[in-house]
Design a protein around this motif. Sequence first.
Motif, mmCIF file in Angstrom:
data_model
loop_
_atom_site.group_PDB
_atom_site.id
_atom_site.type_symbol
_atom_site.label_atom_id
_atom_site.label_comp_id
_atom_site.label_asym_id
_atom_site.label_seq_id
_atom_site.Cartn_x
_atom_site.Cartn_y
_atom_site.Cartn_z
ATOM 1 N N ALA A 154 0.845 -1.198 0.000
ATOM 2 C CA ALA A 154 0.000 0.000 0.000
ATOM 3 C C ALA A 154 0.875 1.240 0.000
ATOM 4 C CB ALA A 154 -0.908 0.013 1.231
ATOM 5 N N ARG A 155 0.374 2.288 -0.616
ATOM 6 C CA ARG A 155 1.040 3.590 -0.576
ATOM 7 C C ARG A 155 0.006 4.668 -0.319
ATOM 8 N NH1 ARG A 155 5.590 3.903 -5.472
ATOM 9 N NH2 ARG A 155 7.072 2.451 -4.519
ATOM 10 N N GLY A 156 0.246 5.439 0.718
ATOM 11 C CA GLY A 156 -0.601 6.583 1.002
ATOM 12 C C GLY A 156 -1.869 6.232 1.764
ATOM 13 N N LEU A 157 -2.431 7.248 2.406
ATOM 14 C CA LEU A 157 -3.703 7.116 3.110
ATOM 15 C C LEU A 157 -4.517 8.386 2.861
ATOM 16 C CD1 LEU A 157 -5.009 4.916 4.908
ATOM 17 C CD2 LEU A 157 -4.286 6.229 6.893
ATOM 18 N N ASP A 158 -4.494 8.820 1.598
ATOM 19 C CA ASP A 158 -5.157 10.058 1.216
ATOM 20 C C ASP A 158 -6.579 9.797 0.737
ATOM 21 O OD1 ASP A 158 -2.754 11.541 1.623
ATOM 22 O OD2 ASP A 158 -2.033 10.824 -0.318
ATOM 23 N N PRO A 159 -7.475 10.784 0.909
ATOM 24 C CA PRO A 159 -8.832 10.624 0.377
ATOM 25 C C PRO A 159 -8.821 10.570 -1.147
ATOM 26 C CG PRO A 159 -8.492 12.863 1.187
ATOM 27 C CD PRO A 159 -7.294 12.078 1.601
ATOM 28 N N VAL A 179 -14.343 -1.253 2.611
ATOM 29 C CA VAL A 179 -13.633 -0.002 2.324
ATOM 30 C C VAL A 179 -13.518 0.821 3.594
ATOM 31 C CG1 VAL A 179 -14.367 0.064 -0.090
ATOM 32 C CG2 VAL A 179 -15.793 1.166 1.651
ATOM 33 N N TYR A 180 -12.617 1.789 3.566
ATOM 34 C CA TYR A 180 -12.456 2.695 4.694
ATOM 35 C C TYR A 180 -11.882 4.009 4.193
ATOM 36 C CZ TYR A 180 -7.712 0.757 4.423
ATOM 37 O OH TYR A 180 -6.491 0.335 3.981
ATOM 38 N N GLU A 181 -12.108 5.061 4.953
ATOM 39 C CA GLU A 181 -11.662 6.389 4.552
ATOM 40 C C GLU A 181 -10.137 6.413 4.396
ATOM 41 O OE1 GLU A 181 -13.515 5.617 7.151
ATOM 42 O OE2 GLU A 181 -15.105 7.088 7.519
ATOM 43 N N GLY A 182 -9.680 6.989 3.310
ATOM 44 C CA GLY A 182 -8.258 7.082 3.060
ATOM 45 C C GLY A 182 -7.667 5.846 2.405
ATOM 46 N N GLY A 183 -8.467 4.817 2.270
ATOM 47 C CA GLY A 183 -7.949 3.565 1.716
ATOM 48 C C GLY A 183 -8.417 3.281 0.307
ATOM 49 N N GLY A 184 -8.890 4.298 -0.403
ATOM 50 C CA GLY A 184 -9.494 4.069 -1.712
ATOM 51 C C GLY A 184 -8.593 3.332 -2.685
ATOM 52 N N GLY A 185 -7.333 3.746 -2.789
ATOM 53 C CA GLY A 185 -6.431 3.117 -3.740
ATOM 54 C C GLY A 185 -6.117 1.687 -3.383
#
Length: 259
Positions: free
Chosen positions: A90-95, A145-151
Amino acid sequence: MTSVAIVTGASSGIGAATARRLAAEGFHVLVAARRADRLASLVQEIRRAGGTATAQACDVTSDASVAELAAAAAELPGPVTLLVNNAGGARGLDPVESGSVADWQWMYDVNVLGTLRVTQALLPALEASGAGTVVVVSSTAGLGVYEGGGGYTAAKHAETAMAGTLRLELCGRPVRVIEIDPGMVRTEEFSLTRFGGDARRAAAVYAGVAEPLVADDVADCVAWCATRPHHVNVDRLVVRPLAQASQHKVHRVAPDTEG
């Protein structure tokens, strides 16, 4: 003749633990990852413990590199009966509204297309063995799903969809497809990679969680599924620590501030 198990992403974490466990179960393990130095150390460790292993540097985002992995597997004396698609991350935790396209691209290429490349390359050998098994190490992020985990959740949902589709397409052929979906697992690199090496943010993921899963817990699940009689197909195994009831529900203990 000793059966061959191939494990991708084997240079650390779940992949390395799975390689050790499968070697202990009697497989000759072909370990694959980008970092050849770590693979060499792992092979020596397995051999010292009485197992057998071979290393092959492999970048699952490269068609040519995956072809070299398949060629290396063909040179081994035993039949290839097990493929563990573990490479990912995983990379990032952005919306979604501000997420990095480059991070999303990397996650899709490693988690989804990497699994596709390796599976396509090794499927002929697995089928030829007469008793092949494909294990896809996905995630509970592929089930919700969860917030910030879209990618990451998008990539893992795609990987989960691939595993289910492959199982349908291989029905009637001697290859089973097993999906392992771990929840919160503390490894040395997963969260560090996600947060670009920020150790503070990485540690915060597990703050207050008494006993998150560790790599050996997931390796145990992979080994158990892979060593069932071949007519037994464990379609999906979801494994979380006791403290984690869902992606959003995690029991955390407040730090002791007395004294």
